[in-house]
Design a protein around this motif. Structure first.
Motif, short mmCIF file in Angstrom:
data_model
loop_
_atom_site.label_atom_id
_atom_site.label_comp_id
_atom_site.label_asym_id
_atom_site.label_seq_id
_atom_site.Cartn_x
_atom_site.Cartn_y
_atom_site.Cartn_z
N MET A 18 0.80 -1.22 0.00
CA MET A 18 0.00 0.00 0.00
C MET A 18 0.84 1.28 0.00
SD MET A 18 -3.18 -0.59 -0.29
CE MET A 18 -3.81 1.03 0.19
N THR A 19 2.15 1.15 0.07
CA THR A 19 3.01 2.33 0.03
C THR A 19 2.74 3.12 -1.26
OG1 THR A 19 4.75 1.19 1.26
CG2 THR A 19 5.40 3.14 0.00
N PRO A 20 2.52 4.42 -1.16
CA PRO A 20 2.19 5.22 -2.35
C PRO A 20 3.38 5.47 -3.26
CG PRO A 20 2.34 6.64 -0.43
CD PRO A 20 2.48 5.22 0.08
N SER A 27 -1.53 3.48 -11.10
CA SER A 27 -2.84 2.81 -11.08
C SER A 27 -3.96 3.80 -10.80
CB SER A 27 -2.86 1.71 -10.01
OG SER A 27 -2.11 0.59 -10.41
N MET A 28 -3.72 4.69 -9.86
CA MET A 28 -4.74 5.68 -9.52
C MET A 28 -5.00 6.61 -10.70
SD MET A 28 -4.97 8.16 -6.17
CE MET A 28 -3.70 9.33 -6.66
N ASN A 29 -3.93 7.04 -11.37
CA ASN A 29 -4.09 7.95 -12.50
C ASN A 29 -4.74 7.24 -13.69
OD1 ASN A 29 -3.54 10.70 -13.49
ND2 ASN A 29 -2.30 9.64 -15.02
N SER A 190 5.11 15.46 -11.00
CA SER A 190 6.12 15.93 -10.05
C SER A 190 6.51 14.83 -9.08
CB SER A 190 5.58 17.14 -9.27
OG SER A 190 5.31 18.21 -10.14
N PHE A 191 5.50 14.08 -8.61
CA PHE A 191 5.78 12.98 -7.68
C PHE A 191 6.61 11.89 -8.36
CE2 PHE A 191 4.89 8.96 -5.58
CZ PHE A 191 5.04 9.29 -4.24
N LEU A 192 6.26 11.57 -9.60
CA LEU A 192 7.02 10.55 -10.34
C LEU A 192 8.45 11.01 -10.59
CD1 LEU A 192 4.33 9.38 -12.94
CD2 LEU A 192 5.21 8.08 -10.99
N ALA A 193 8.62 12.29 -10.90
CA ALA A 193 9.96 12.82 -11.11
C ALA A 193 10.80 12.73 -9.84
CB ALA A 193 9.89 14.25 -11.61
N LEU A 194 10.18 13.05 -8.71
CA LEU A 194 10.87 12.95 -7.42
C LEU A 194 11.22 11.50 -7.12
CD1 LEU A 194 8.86 15.49 -5.23
CD2 LEU A 194 11.23 15.71 -5.99
N SER A 195 10.31 10.59 -7.45
CA SER A 195 10.58 9.16 -7.23
C SER A 195 11.74 8.69 -8.10
CB SER A 195 9.32 8.33 -7.55
OG SER A 195 8.26 8.66 -6.68
N GLY A 196 11.76 9.18 -9.35
CA GLY A 196 12.86 8.82 -10.25
C GLY A 196 14.18 9.34 -9.74
N ALA A 197 14.19 10.57 -9.25
CA ALA A 197 15.42 11.14 -8.69
C ALA A 197 15.84 10.38 -7.43
CB ALA A 197 15.21 12.62 -8.38
#
Length: 205
Positions: A18-20, A27-29, A190-197
């Motif tokens: 369940m970690t976001p 999946s949510m998008n 933005s969240f995906l970019a932060l996750s990638g970084a």
């Protein structure tokens, strides 16, 4: 496998499911844009990637992969690059349609996106090389225990996919206006970019 270990494993595992992270956000998008069915089918791509990783972990190949600094670096860089690419595409995208996808090619494309995203995440390697083995008793059948733990993980992962897809259906009502949908896309980007970084700073134990 001892039942008490399984009872300890389930809540700890579900917390990880369940970690976001990037896949759950995707999946949510997907559900917001295309509906629950499309998001769930796309999530099967993630399940396929995790199934391969569980088989590798059971055979010991995942340990070799995780121990290899070069292979780990390659996976990390590819995973980060793919996340940043998705973020870039999402940032530039216009408001997405709010209808179910009936085109199987589109379903396949979404599933491939989930598969690559999951396979390129070194955190997943950590889960299957460091987390699952903690619940394995090496004095008995290791493969049998990995099968039970792996199957449980996949079932819980499908539950997580469903929950995030339902959340996506819920939030879609907030973004019927194009400018609101665009803001949501950019927030996800933005969240995906932060996750990638963030992947670039993951180090081997």
């Amino acid at each position: 496998m001892e039942i008490w270990k399984l009872l300890l494993f389930i809540p700890a595992c579900f917390a990880l499911n369940m970690t976001p992270g990037p896949n759950n956000l995707l999946s949510m998008n997907n559900a917001r844009c295309y509906g629950f069915k499309s998001a769930f089918i796309a999530g099967l791509g993630r399940i396929s990637a995790f199934t391969v990783m569980i088989v590798f972990a059971a055979s010991g190949l995942a340990v070799v992969l995780y121990a290899s600094e070069t292979l780990f670096l390659v996976i990390k860089l590819l995973g980060a690059a793919y996340l940043l690419w998705i973020a870039f595409q999402l940032w530039r995208s216009e408001a997405s349609p709010m209808t179910e996808i009936e085109n199987h090619r589109n379903h396949l494309g979404l599933a491939k996106q989930e598969f690559v995203l999951a396979a390129g995440n070194p955190k997943a390697i950590l889960i299957f090389t460091a987390f699952l083995p903690q619940f394995v008793d090496v004095s008995t059948s290791v493969n049998g225990q990995f099968f039970v733990l792996g199957l449980t993980f996949l079932v819980l992962e499908m539950c997580a996919i469903s929950i995030y897809a339902i959340l996506g259906i819920y939030v879609r009502q907030w973004f019927t206006k194009p400018h609101m949908a665009k803001r949501f896309n950019r927030a996800c980007a933005s969240f995906l970019a932060l996750s990638g970084a963030n992947l670039l700073f993951i180090r081997q134990i």
